[in-house]
Each structure stands twice: as structure tokens, then as C-alpha cells.
Design an enzyme around this catalytic site. Structure first.
Site, PDB file in Angstrom:
ATOM      1  N   TRP A  59       0.856  -1.204   0.000  1.00  0.00           N
ATOM      2  CA  TRP A  59       0.000   0.000   0.000  1.00  0.00           C
ATOM      3  C   TRP A  59       0.883   1.242   0.000  1.00  0.00           C
ATOM      4  O   TRP A  59       1.952   1.254   0.629  1.00  0.00           O
ATOM      5  CB  TRP A  59      -0.891   0.026   1.244  1.00  0.00           C
ATOM      6  CG  TRP A  59      -2.284  -0.461   1.011  1.00  0.00           C
ATOM      7  CD1 TRP A  59      -3.404   0.304   0.844  1.00  0.00           C
ATOM      8  CD2 TRP A  59      -2.733  -1.824   0.939  1.00  0.00           C
ATOM      9  NE1 TRP A  59      -4.510  -0.496   0.658  1.00  0.00           N
ATOM     10  CE2 TRP A  59      -4.132  -1.800   0.708  1.00  0.00           C
ATOM     11  CE3 TRP A  59      -2.104  -3.062   1.018  1.00  0.00           C
ATOM     12  CZ2 TRP A  59      -4.890  -2.966   0.574  1.00  0.00           C
ATOM     13  CZ3 TRP A  59      -2.852  -4.207   0.888  1.00  0.00           C
ATOM     14  CH2 TRP A  59      -4.222  -4.157   0.672  1.00  0.00           C
ATOM     15  N   TYR A 109      -7.273 -11.022  -1.491  1.00  0.00           N
ATOM     16  CA  TYR A 109      -7.626  -9.648  -1.115  1.00  0.00           C
ATOM     17  C   TYR A 109      -8.756  -9.215  -2.036  1.00  0.00           C
ATOM     18  O   TYR A 109      -8.709  -9.451  -3.246  1.00  0.00           O
ATOM     19  CB  TYR A 109      -6.434  -8.682  -1.245  1.00  0.00           C
ATOM     20  CG  TYR A 109      -6.861  -7.267  -0.882  1.00  0.00           C
ATOM     21  CD1 TYR A 109      -7.062  -6.912   0.450  1.00  0.00           C
ATOM     22  CD2 TYR A 109      -7.138  -6.323  -1.876  1.00  0.00           C
ATOM     23  CE1 TYR A 109      -7.510  -5.645   0.790  1.00  0.00           C
ATOM     24  CE2 TYR A 109      -7.586  -5.045  -1.543  1.00  0.00           C
ATOM     25  CZ  TYR A 109      -7.772  -4.714  -0.208  1.00  0.00           C
ATOM     26  OH  TYR A 109      -8.233  -3.470   0.126  1.00  0.00           O
ATOM     27  N   GLY A 132      -7.542   7.080   1.406  1.00  0.00           N
ATOM     28  CA  GLY A 132      -6.978   7.345   2.739  1.00  0.00           C
ATOM     29  C   GLY A 132      -7.833   6.871   3.888  1.00  0.00           C
ATOM     30  O   GLY A 132      -7.473   5.941   4.600  1.00  0.00           O
ATOM     31  N   ASP A 192     -11.108   5.505   4.486  1.00  0.00           N
ATOM     32  CA  ASP A 192     -12.240   4.801   3.883  1.00  0.00           C
ATOM     33  C   ASP A 192     -13.659   5.185   4.327  1.00  0.00           C
ATOM     34  O   ASP A 192     -14.427   5.728   3.562  1.00  0.00           O
ATOM     35  CB  ASP A 192     -12.071   3.285   4.076  1.00  0.00           C
ATOM     36  CG  ASP A 192     -10.700   2.782   3.627  1.00  0.00           C
ATOM     37  OD1 ASP A 192      -9.741   3.568   3.633  1.00  0.00           O
ATOM     38  OD2 ASP A 192     -10.590   1.610   3.276  1.00  0.00           O
ATOM     39  N   TYR A 209     -13.420   1.583  12.677  1.00  0.00           N
ATOM     40  CA  TYR A 209     -12.481   2.010  11.643  1.00  0.00           C
ATOM     41  C   TYR A 209     -12.194   3.512  11.694  1.00  0.00           C
ATOM     42  O   TYR A 209     -11.740   4.008  12.718  1.00  0.00           O
ATOM     43  CB  TYR A 209     -13.114   1.591  10.308  1.00  0.00           C
ATOM     44  CG  TYR A 209     -12.174   1.153   9.216  1.00  0.00           C
ATOM     45  CD1 TYR A 209     -11.014   0.457   9.464  1.00  0.00           C
ATOM     46  CD2 TYR A 209     -12.480   1.437   7.889  1.00  0.00           C
ATOM     47  CE1 TYR A 209     -10.187   0.057   8.424  1.00  0.00           C
ATOM     48  CE2 TYR A 209     -11.666   1.033   6.842  1.00  0.00           C
ATOM     49  CZ  TYR A 209     -10.524   0.343   7.129  1.00  0.00           C
ATOM     50  OH  TYR A 209      -9.715  -0.049   6.092  1.00  0.00           O
ATOM     51  N   TRP A 210     -12.509   4.269  10.636  1.00  0.00           N
ATOM     52  CA  TRP A 210     -12.185   5.698  10.622  1.00  0.00           C
ATOM     53  C   TRP A 210     -13.316   6.545  11.223  1.00  0.00           C
ATOM     54  O   TRP A 210     -13.323   7.766  11.087  1.00  0.00           O
ATOM     55  CB  TRP A 210     -11.893   6.159   9.183  1.00  0.00           C
ATOM     56  CG  TRP A 210     -10.594   5.599   8.672  1.00  0.00           C
ATOM     57  CD1 TRP A 210     -10.417   4.477   7.902  1.00  0.00           C
ATOM     58  CD2 TRP A 210      -9.259   6.112   8.888  1.00  0.00           C
ATOM     59  NE1 TRP A 210      -9.081   4.256   7.638  1.00  0.00           N
ATOM     60  CE2 TRP A 210      -8.352   5.255   8.232  1.00  0.00           C
ATOM     61  CE3 TRP A 210      -8.750   7.213   9.596  1.00  0.00           C
ATOM     62  CZ2 TRP A 210      -6.962   5.460   8.230  1.00  0.00           C
ATOM     63  CZ3 TRP A 210      -7.372   7.413   9.603  1.00  0.00           C
ATOM     64  CH2 TRP A 210      -6.503   6.551   8.931  1.00  0.00           C
ATOM     65  N   GLU A 221      -3.960  -1.995  14.155  1.00  0.00           N
ATOM     66  CA  GLU A 221      -4.247  -1.018  13.101  1.00  0.00           C
ATOM     67  C   GLU A 221      -4.864   0.239  13.724  1.00  0.00           C
ATOM     68  O   GLU A 221      -4.508   1.355  13.386  1.00  0.00           O
ATOM     69  CB  GLU A 221      -5.215  -1.683  12.114  1.00  0.00           C
ATOM     70  CG  GLU A 221      -5.434  -0.974  10.818  1.00  0.00           C
ATOM     71  CD  GLU A 221      -6.426  -1.732   9.932  1.00  0.00           C
ATOM     72  OE1 GLU A 221      -6.922  -2.810  10.340  1.00  0.00           O
ATOM     73  OE2 GLU A 221      -6.700  -1.243   8.816  1.00  0.00           O
TER      74      GLU A 221
HETATM   75  C1  2M8 Z   1      -7.351   0.600   4.648  1.00  0.00           C
HETATM   76  O1  2M8 Z   1      -7.869   0.550   3.342  1.00  0.00           O
HETATM   77  C2  2M8 Z   1      -7.977  -0.665   2.572  1.00  0.00           C
HETATM   78  C3  2M8 Z   1      -8.301  -0.254   1.148  1.00  0.00           C
HETATM   79  O2  2M8 Z   1      -7.269   0.530   0.637  1.00  0.00           O
HETATM   80  C4  2M8 Z   1      -9.030  -1.615   3.036  1.00  0.00           C
HETATM   81  O3  2M8 Z   1      -9.837  -1.264   3.909  1.00  0.00           O
HETATM   82  O4  2M8 Z   1      -9.090  -2.748   2.515  1.00  0.00           O
HETATM   83  C5  2M8 Z   1      -7.166   2.099   4.985  1.00  0.00           C
HETATM   84  O5  2M8 Z   1      -6.951   2.292   6.355  1.00  0.00           O
HETATM   85  C6  2M8 Z   1      -5.993   2.669   4.178  1.00  0.00           C
HETATM   86  O6  2M8 Z   1      -5.753   3.996   4.521  1.00  0.00           O
HETATM   87  C7  2M8 Z   1      -4.732   1.824   4.402  1.00  0.00           C
HETATM   88  O7  2M8 Z   1      -3.706   2.298   3.575  1.00  0.00           O
HETATM   89  C8  2M8 Z   1      -5.005   0.339   4.103  1.00  0.00           C
HETATM   90  C9  2M8 Z   1      -3.838  -0.568   4.449  1.00  0.00           C
HETATM   91  O8  2M8 Z   1      -3.410  -0.351   5.784  1.00  0.00           O
HETATM   92  O9  2M8 Z   1      -6.146  -0.119   4.827  1.00  0.00           O
END
Ligand code: 2M8
Length: 442
Positions: free
Chosen positions: A29, A78, A167, A169, A362-363, A407
């Protein structure tokens, strides 16, 4: 803790690139790689450079650095995988790359990583690392040029985001824009993330995923062409956080200009993007709320929510003393770090006072160590060592309490959430562990 953090990076190391996490995110990523490079820099500066070089090897002809490089290979589970993006088929800009990629990008933390690597390079390795920085620097400038032009055709100083996956999500910042999008289910699909994690309440909903996938379909239809996207795409948001990271990253490239032998032209462009970015953020700051507001290009409306992104002037290291003071007060107000229910005095992704707040989701509420690292770095550079030291101390305590490099964390209980052994959490812990509370990181 240092050994444990190093073990997380080694455990996720694929030799020349690092999985964002062992199972949930088994590819490379973009902004994860930048933080990861900062972690590697404490173990081996050469390995840190390799991380960035591998990422930039997948840079598009437009200058865009894609948000995922699918380096794990086709068999790695994935969702959604490269077939959903299909970039190389629809645009020549994505052809000839070492691995398939997605067609969007993430905040440009990379220049901060490059600067940190250079700071940590011991004298005997300086000639080798300087040569590698000189080779990578023009690619970083071209990445920044893409953001300053393709992602800001109005030359407003604000970067436009095309997708929540750029960034943060499922941040509530995107809710209204997503609500406007009425989609039929974008074909049958099976998510892996929720079963992988075992607790769907920590992840975006299926409603979100329907829209996330529909937006990918749209971007593919526009052949990832910024001009077409600007004309037709339904999700176009001037993102204050992304823009703030971009401003800080321009400053970092300027700090490296001598070491990298940057041309006068590049120095001039970087200075212009930095000034324009800071001015735009200063303009989007609202004295009433003490926060910066994103802006929806499609509706012409500001997005006023209490989230970490509202502290964009801090992340961008604002030069405005009045805004700095107002933001510092706001940071420790009851809506944010001053909420007495918080386990640690850390910035949550969404204010607990916001109706959309969810402590586990999450966010939408949890504390993200990487965001607090960005804030710590800015506050240190802004000359606020005591507040910065508090962020560092509490972040390390949060990780140490459970021993999990999670995370994200529940802001009230400190419970680790999302993926354990998340590479970027281990990486920022390594960086925090290397400095005393008051010493400047940059
Ligand atoms: C999260 O995003 C990914 C998709 O890109 C996911 O949910 O599958 C987000 O937190 C993103 O900002 C981060 O870069 C990624 C990998 O840690 O996970």
C-alpha cells in the site's frame, strides 16, 4: 517493545517490499509503505530506501503513485483485486509496471519518509544513500506535480480526492457525498475483510462497499483520466487532510533539495505548491469551529464535521500563529483529546461528540497511531514539544498496554482493533522509541 516492533516488520517483509499486514492487507500500500520505510530506517537505511524504490517502480506515467501495488501475486486473497481495476487495459499510463495496481492514490507521506531516512543515515552510508535519494527525488517531484495539477486543475492549493479509499475509507466526512449516489449492487461480490477480521462492526458496511465498488467502476469507465473524471465523476472532494500532508511533503522535499541536487525549477515549483497549499488551508479554516472544512466540489458545500482532518493547519505546520493557538485549544477541548472518557489523550479519527461517532468502527472513531505520529511530528516542528511529547508517550503506552501493534484502537477502552501486527503501527513505534520526548524529528 523495539524488538517486538522490529519483529512485526520482519514478519511482514517480502524482501523488497512489506505487506501492510500479514493477512488483511497482503500487498504493498502506498502511504503504508512510506510509514514502513520510516520504521525500516531504524533497522537498515538501505532496506528503507528499497521500500520506497519498489513503490515508485509502480508509479504511473502521469506521476500518480497508486494506492495498492498488487505485489502479493494473483493467488493472495484480497478483495477487490486487480481485475476490478483493470488499469493496464484501459490506460497506457498504467502499462509496463512491475505489478498490477489500483487507479487511485493516497496521501503523499513519502517525502516525509525520505527526509527521515536521510536524517537517520549514518556517515559511512551517506554516499550510497545520497545517490539513491538523488535517483528517487525526481520521481517524487513528478508525483507531487501530478497532485498539484491533475488533482487540482483549479490551482486552488487543495487536492481533490476521487474515492474514500484514498486514505480514510469510511470516515463520516464522505457520508453525504456517498448518500447522493444511488447504486444498484455493482455485480455479485464477496468481501474477504469482514470474515478475515471476524468482527464486521470494525469495518465499513456493505452499503459502503456497494458505493466504493461503484465508484471504481466509474473511474475505470473514465479510463482513470483526470480530465474525464473531473468532468463526470460524482465523488470529487477537496480533502483538507490530504492537502495538509501534501503541504508538509512539499516542505520535506525542499528540506532535501540540497542533498538531492534539486534543480532551481523544481525548487521553485515545490515552494509554489507549499505556499499555495498553506494559503488554501488557512482560507478553509473556520474560526467558529476552530477547524478546517473539506469542500464538496460537486455541491459546492463545505463538509463540517468534527474529525481529525479538521486539524489540517496543524498537519500542514501552519505559519499563522492565531490559527495555531486556536487549533491547539481545540485539540484539547472536550470534543477531542479533552473528552474525559478517553483512555489516552490521543486524537481520535472522529470526535466522540459527533453523531456519526462509533468507538469500534475504523475511521469513524478509533485512534490511529499513524495519524497521531503525523500530528506529533508537526507539533514538534511547530515548537510545541510538551504537547508532542504527550502524544508520543500516550501512543507508546497505548501499544504497550496490550502489546498489540494494532491497526487502530478503541479511544475509550484502548482495546486493539482491526488487524494485529499492522506494519505501519510497528514502524511509527520504532520511530517514537528512537527519540526522547522533546527532541525534534525533523
Ligand atoms: C485501509 O484501506 C484498505 C483499502 O485501501 C481496506 O480497507 O481494505 C485504509 O486504512 C488505508 O488507509 C490503508 O492504507 C489500508 C492498508 O493499511 O487499509
Amino acid at each position: 517493545m523495539r524488538d517486538q516492533a522490529a519483529a512485526v516488520l520482519h514478519g511482514n517483509d517480502e524482501g523488497t517490499w512489506t505487506k501492510a499486514s500479514p493477512h488483511l492487507y497482503p500487498h504493498q500500500w502506498s502511504w503504508d509503505s512510506a510509514f514502513i520505510a520510516i520504521g525500516w530506517a531504524h533497522l537498515d537505511v538501505g532496506r528503507a530506501m528499497t521500500e520506497l524504490e519498489q513503490l515508485f517502480a509502480a508509479q504511473w506515467a502521469t506521476g500518480m503513485v497508486p494506492h495498492i501495488v498488487f505485489r502479493g501475486g494473483p493467488g493472495v486473497p484480497y478483495f477487490p483485486g486487480p481485475e476490478w481495476w483493470d488499469c493496464a487495459s484501459v490506460t497506457p499510463a498504467a502499462r509496463g509496471l512491475p505489478a498490477p495496481t489500483t487507479g487511485i492514490c493516497q496521501p503523499p507521506v513519502h517525502a516525509l519518509a525520505l527526509r527521515r531516512i536521510w536524517q537517520l543515515t549514518p556517515s559511512p552510508r551517506r554516499p550510497e544513500i545520497r545517490a539513491r535519494i538523488q535517483a528517487l527525488y525526481p520521481r517524487m517531484v513528478s508525483w507531487h506535480r501530478y497532485l498539484a495539477t491533475g488533482r487540482d486543475p483549479e490551482a486552488s492549493g487543495m487536492v481533490t480526492t476521487y474515492h474514500p479509499w484514498e486514505g480514510t475509507d469510511n470516515s463520516p466526512r464522505w457520508d453525504r457525498a456517498l448518500e447522493r449516489i444511488k447504486v444498484a449492487k455493482p455485480g455479485p461480490y464477496t468481501r474477504i475483510d469482514t470474515s478475515e477480521l471476524g468482527d464486521p462492526s470494525q469495518r465499513p458496511t456493505n452499503w459502503d462497499y456497494d458505493r466504493f465498488l461503484w465508484l471504481v467502476e466509474q473511474l475505470r469507465k473514465f479510463r482513470y483520466d483526470d480530465v474525464l473524471i473531473y468532468r463526470h465523476h460524482r465523488f470529487l472532494i477537496k480533502d483538507v487532510f490530504f492537502s495538509a500532508v501534501f503541504a508538509a511533503a512539499n516542505a520535506a522535499l525542499l528540506d532535501l533539495a540540497d542533498a538531492a541536487g534539486a534543480s532551481d525549477g523544481d525548487r521553485g515549483d515545490l515552494t509554489g505548491w507549499l505556499d499555495r497549499g498553506r494559503a488554501a488551508l488557512a482560507h478553509r479554516f473556520e474560526a467558529k469551529s476552530g477547524l478546517c472544512a473539506d469542500y464538496d466540489v460537486r455541491t459546492g458545500e463545505p463538509i463540517r464535521l468534527r474529525t481529525f482532518a479538521g486539524f489540517a493547519p496543524l498537519f500542514a505546520r501552519t505559519a499563522d500563529a492565531g490559527q495555531l493557538a486556536a487549533q491547539l485549544r481545540r485539540l484539547d477541548s472536550p470534543d477531542f483529546c479533552g473528552d474525559p472518557r478517553l483512555r489516552w489523550r490521543l486524537l481520535p479519527s472522529t470526535s466522540p461528540a459527533e453523531p456519526a461517532f462509533e468507538a469500534h468502527d475504523y475511521w469513524r472513531g478509533p485512534v490511529w497511531p499513524v495519524i497521531n505520529w503525523l500530528l506529533w511530528q508537526s507539533l514538534t516542528q511547530l515548537g510545541c514539544p510538551a504537547r508532542a511529547a504527550g502524544l508520543r508517550r500516550d501512543s507508546l503506552a497505548e501499544i504497550a498496554e496490550t502489546g498489540v501493534f494494532a491497526e487502530y484502537f478503541d479511544p475509550f477502552t484502548g482495546k486493539p482493533l482491526g488487524s494485529p501486527q499492522q506494519s505501519w503501527t510497528a514502524a511509527v513505534a520504532l520511530d517514537w522509541l528512537s527519540v526522547s520526548g522533546a527532541r525534534s524529528p525533523g
